[in-house]
Design a protein around this motif. Sequence first.
Motif, PDB file in Angstrom:
ATOM      1  N   VAL A  76      20.766  50.039  -6.736  1.00 61.11           N
ATOM      2  CA  VAL A  76      22.218  49.942  -6.917  1.00 61.11           C
ATOM      3  C   VAL A  76      22.718  48.574  -6.497  1.00 61.11           C
ATOM      4  O   VAL A  76      23.489  47.911  -7.197  1.00 61.11           O
ATOM      5  N   HIS A  77      22.318  48.106  -5.325  1.00 58.64           N
ATOM      6  CA  HIS A  77      22.749  46.807  -4.817  1.00 58.64           C
ATOM      7  C   HIS A  77      21.541  46.067  -4.283  1.00 58.64           C
ATOM      8  O   HIS A  77      20.601  46.652  -3.754  1.00 58.64           O
ATOM      9  N   GLU A  82      21.438  38.904  -5.396  1.00 56.07           N
ATOM     10  CA  GLU A  82      22.768  38.462  -5.807  1.00 56.07           C
ATOM     11  C   GLU A  82      23.087  37.081  -5.247  1.00 56.07           C
ATOM     12  O   GLU A  82      23.715  36.253  -5.916  1.00 56.07           O
ATOM     13  N   ILE A  83      22.648  36.824  -4.017  1.00 51.85           N
ATOM     14  CA  ILE A  83      22.850  35.490  -3.440  1.00 51.85           C
ATOM     15  C   ILE A  83      22.034  34.454  -4.204  1.00 51.85           C
ATOM     16  O   ILE A  83      22.512  33.353  -4.497  1.00 51.85           O
ATOM     17  N   ILE A  87      23.519  31.118  -6.127  1.00 53.89           N
ATOM     18  CA  ILE A  87      23.286  29.775  -5.584  1.00 53.89           C
ATOM     19  C   ILE A  87      22.497  28.912  -6.557  1.00 53.89           C
ATOM     20  O   ILE A  87      22.841  27.743  -6.791  1.00 53.89           O
ATOM     21  N   PHE A  88      21.447  29.468  -7.141  1.00 56.68           N
ATOM     22  CA  PHE A  88      20.588  28.649  -7.990  1.00 56.68           C
ATOM     23  C   PHE A  88      21.322  28.093  -9.212  1.00 56.68           C
ATOM     24  O   PHE A  88      21.171  26.903  -9.528  1.00 56.68           O
ATOM     25  N   PRO A  89      22.124  28.888  -9.951  1.00 63.70           N
ATOM     26  CA  PRO A  89      22.888  28.278 -11.055  1.00 63.70           C
ATOM     27  C   PRO A  89      23.857  27.204 -10.582  1.00 63.70           C
ATOM     28  O   PRO A  89      24.065  26.215 -11.287  1.00 63.70           O
TER      29      PRO A  89
END
Length: 253
Positions: A76-77, A82-83, A87-89
């Motif tokens: 679900v999470h 998500e971090i 950050i990478f893009p």
Amino acid sequence: MSLKNTWLFPIGYCDAAEPWQLGFQDAATPMMQGIIDLHHDIFFFLIIILIFVLWMLVRALWHFHYKRNPIPERIVHGTTIEIIWTIFPSIILMFIAIPSFALLYSMDEVVDPTITIKAIGHQRYWTYEYSDYNSSDEQSLTFDSYMIPEDDLELGQLRLLEVDNRVVVPAKTHLRMIITSADVLHSWAVPSLGVKCDAVPGRLNQTSIFIKREGVYYGQCSELCGTNHAFMPIVVEAVSLDDYVSWISNKLD
């Protein structure tokens, strides 16, 4: 006429469009070289992203096939993932933005020019004014540049690209092009020079050019300006300073 390039055996510069051409024409100005370098830099990131996305898709299809994993894990999470994908893009965009902003500002900078040329777009020809050579008693050096019809082309001349009067400029000299239009929207564009500047009626746009080598550079009007829009070629011939002085002297006589 400039020689063409082959992939294995380069024999000259490519300063005009070629059939089925995919890449850029050879750079003749620092600005065009910067555009090509920026394209290659961004293309590197594109390849990396493409490989990563394809790897993720293939991995997902392989591991989440219904026969191999009938009951897939439900996530679900995921704070960590998500971090990472935030950050990478951002880092990639930063690496793209810094050189692109530097190139953008350098393209807008107009160095103190040695020669100023005014290009005026008409339907279907260009008018050029060398205003540095006028006086109070006479007009500036002005001439019109029309496309040579196909029936009048000589051997070696390019169809739809050759003109009767070329724009002659000295190589390795700072030039300023002032561009406007007398009727509708046009665009003065020469790919090898890295120049594409709109010609707007009632408005003067300017751009700076520094041609690094002698040669003949071909361009076209790059703004849809009505019927026969494709018949407004641009030819810039960069010559040595001595040849340029001789050309100017002949024109003023």
